[in-house]
Scaffold this motif. Structure first.
Motif, short mmCIF file in Angstrom:
data_model
loop_
_atom_site.label_atom_id
_atom_site.label_comp_id
_atom_site.label_asym_id
_atom_site.label_seq_id
_atom_site.Cartn_x
_atom_site.Cartn_y
_atom_site.Cartn_z
N LEU A 255 70.02 11.46 -69.58
CA LEU A 255 69.69 11.59 -71.00
C LEU A 255 68.36 12.32 -71.19
CD1 LEU A 255 70.73 8.01 -72.14
CD2 LEU A 255 71.88 10.15 -72.75
N PRO A 256 68.14 12.93 -72.36
CA PRO A 256 66.87 13.61 -72.60
C PRO A 256 65.72 12.67 -72.93
CG PRO A 256 68.30 13.82 -74.50
CD PRO A 256 69.12 13.16 -73.44
N HIS A 257 66.02 11.39 -73.17
CA HIS A 257 64.96 10.41 -73.48
C HIS A 257 64.73 9.52 -72.27
CE1 HIS A 257 66.38 11.57 -77.56
NE2 HIS A 257 65.09 11.52 -77.81
N PRO A 258 63.48 9.12 -72.00
CA PRO A 258 63.16 8.47 -70.72
C PRO A 258 63.34 6.97 -70.67
CG PRO A 258 61.14 8.91 -71.94
CD PRO A 258 62.26 9.50 -72.75
N ASP A 259 63.30 6.28 -71.82
CA ASP A 259 63.14 4.83 -71.78
C ASP A 259 64.33 4.08 -72.40
OD1 ASP A 259 60.49 5.19 -70.78
OD2 ASP A 259 59.83 5.57 -72.85
N PRO A 260 64.77 2.99 -71.77
CA PRO A 260 65.81 2.16 -72.38
C PRO A 260 65.26 1.43 -73.60
CG PRO A 260 64.95 1.11 -70.40
CD PRO A 260 64.33 2.46 -70.46
N PHE A 261 65.97 1.54 -74.72
CA PHE A 261 65.64 0.77 -75.92
C PHE A 261 66.53 -0.47 -76.00
CE2 PHE A 261 63.47 3.85 -79.13
CZ PHE A 261 62.48 4.13 -78.19
N THR A 262 67.83 -0.27 -75.85
CA THR A 262 68.78 -1.38 -75.82
C THR A 262 69.85 -1.08 -74.78
OG1 THR A 262 70.41 -2.64 -77.10
CG2 THR A 262 70.02 -0.37 -77.79
N VAL A 263 70.11 -2.07 -73.95
CA VAL A 263 71.06 -1.91 -72.84
C VAL A 263 71.93 -3.16 -72.81
CG1 VAL A 263 71.33 -1.54 -70.37
CG2 VAL A 263 69.33 -0.61 -71.54
N THR A 264 73.24 -2.95 -72.83
CA THR A 264 74.19 -4.06 -72.74
C THR A 264 75.09 -3.85 -71.54
OG1 THR A 264 74.20 -4.48 -75.12
CG2 THR A 264 76.09 -5.28 -73.87
N ALA A 265 75.20 -4.86 -70.70
CA ALA A 265 76.03 -4.78 -69.49
C ALA A 265 77.04 -5.91 -69.47
CB ALA A 265 75.16 -4.85 -68.23
N HIS A 266 78.25 -5.58 -69.11
CA HIS A 266 79.28 -6.57 -68.84
C HIS A 266 79.54 -6.56 -67.33
CE1 HIS A 266 80.68 -7.75 -72.93
NE2 HIS A 266 80.05 -6.62 -73.23
N TYR A 267 79.43 -7.74 -66.73
CA TYR A 267 79.55 -7.87 -65.28
C TYR A 267 80.99 -8.22 -64.94
CZ TYR A 267 74.50 -7.57 -65.19
OH TYR A 267 73.21 -7.12 -65.32
N LEU A 268 81.67 -7.31 -64.24
CA LEU A 268 83.10 -7.43 -64.00
C LEU A 268 83.41 -8.12 -62.68
CD1 LEU A 268 84.04 -3.82 -65.14
CD2 LEU A 268 83.73 -5.88 -66.55
N THR A 269 82.70 -7.75 -61.63
CA THR A 269 82.86 -8.35 -60.31
C THR A 269 81.50 -8.37 -59.64
OG1 THR A 269 83.45 -6.17 -59.39
CG2 THR A 269 85.27 -7.65 -59.96
N ALA A 270 81.32 -9.23 -58.64
CA ALA A 270 80.03 -9.35 -57.96
C ALA A 270 79.69 -8.05 -57.23
CB ALA A 270 80.08 -10.51 -56.97
N THR A 271 78.45 -7.58 -57.42
CA THR A 271 77.98 -6.37 -56.74
C THR A 271 77.39 -6.75 -55.39
OG1 THR A 271 77.44 -5.43 -58.91
CG2 THR A 271 76.55 -4.32 -56.97
N LEU A 272 77.76 -6.00 -54.35
CA LEU A 272 77.35 -6.29 -52.98
C LEU A 272 76.38 -5.23 -52.47
CD1 LEU A 272 80.88 -7.23 -51.58
CD2 LEU A 272 79.16 -8.75 -52.60
N PRO A 273 75.56 -5.56 -51.50
CA PRO A 273 74.69 -4.54 -50.90
C PRO A 273 75.52 -3.42 -50.29
CG PRO A 273 74.01 -6.75 -50.23
CD PRO A 273 75.33 -6.91 -50.91
N GLY A 274 74.97 -2.20 -50.32
CA GLY A 274 75.65 -1.07 -49.72
C GLY A 274 75.85 0.07 -50.70
#
Length: 275
Positions: free
Chosen positions: A54-73
């Motif tokens: 994106l042309p703008h550097p900073d997050p103002f609002t961020v929404t995440a839905h977690y679907l499955t567990a994220t693993l290292p790698g």
């Protein structure tokens, strides 16, 4: 001249552009909570990919839905820009991992609006007040924690918990659903908007103060970044008012060294085991 070493957070959230709308990353096991990676860390990685898209550097609002567990790698982040404007831009991102048999699984789905925090005015009108946390020297550090509450991620952080909200660690949860503490990064890196995405999910969950033990996975997390944090550790206050049906909400306020509210969040989390 020798190349300056990156701080851990910058190294472990670094992404490599793999084509239009595609970034690759090697997710570090150093941010693990048990077998899975901390949701705030994964959100910060996705946030970096979005910042590079994106042309703008900073997050103002961020929404995440977690679907499955994220693993290292290894993981791949795919971004899709919805709109770019003069003051804000909006995009989505998905974090994907591939198993040994070549099957790809989406871990989290993110929708975010970015802007420029340095361009905001200094005007503040608020009824919010910094949380009542004792000085760092009077708080419990990770070294004081029981072994079962020392995840690998704790080695990346300088976390000092308010002793008034640590009864759960001694088998005496208050039932108020409150946890507070100071948070810095162990290698001395100051906070920035991306690290705030991690910080809101870095303290022990408020479920512990209800007497719930075990993994408390995030279902959905929304973060509002309100200002560029001043140097130094931040103070974080977590609270929950309702644990029902195996789910609870958790609100976070993050205050910087100048007593400014620099981030707020709310998440819905699932409680998997009870004491």
């Amino acid at each position: 001249m020798a190349e300056t070493a990156l701080h851990e957070f910058d190294r472990d959230t670094a992404v490599t552009r793999g084509g239009p709308g595609v970034h690759d990353v090697d997710l570090s096991a150093g941010w693990s909570i048990g077998h899975a990676l901390n949701g705030g860390y994964v959100l910060a990685v996705a946030g970096r990919a979005l910042a590079e898209s994106l042309p703008h550097p900073d997050p103002f609002t961020v929404t995440a839905h977690y679907l499955t567990a994220t693993l290292p790698g290894p993981a791949r982040i795919r971004t899709d820009v919805a709109r770019t404007g003069n003051t804000t831009s909006t995009a989505s991102a998905g974090v994907f991992q591939t198993d040994d048999e070549g099957r790809e699984t989406e871990r989290i789905r993110v929708l975010a609006t970015y802007g420029d925090l340095d361009a905001l005015t200094d005007e503040v009108g608020t009824t919010a007040e910094p949380p009542p946390i004792p000085q760092q020297a009077e708080c419990f550090s990770a070294a004081d924690s029981p072994e079962e509450f020392k995840p690998e991620m704790g080695n990346r952080l300088d976390l000092r918990l308010d002793p008034h909200t640590c009864g759960w660690a001694l088998g005496e949860p208050s039932g108020r659903g409150e946890i507070r503490g100071w948070l810095g990064l162990a290698d001395g890196r100051d906070h920035d908007p991306l690290s705030l995405l991690m910080a809101v999910d870095a303290l022990p969950p408020t479920a512990f103060d209800y007497g719930v033990q075990g993994w408390v996975p995030t279902v959905e997390l929304t973060v509002h970044v309100r200002a560029m944090p001043a140097p130094g550790p931040v103070r974080i206050a977590l609270s929950s008012r309702n644990l029902a049906g195996g789910y609870l909400e958790e609100d976070a306020e993050v205050w910087d060294s100048k007593d400014r509210l620099v981030a707020q969040s709310r998440q819905l989390a699932r409680t998997l085991r009870r004491r």
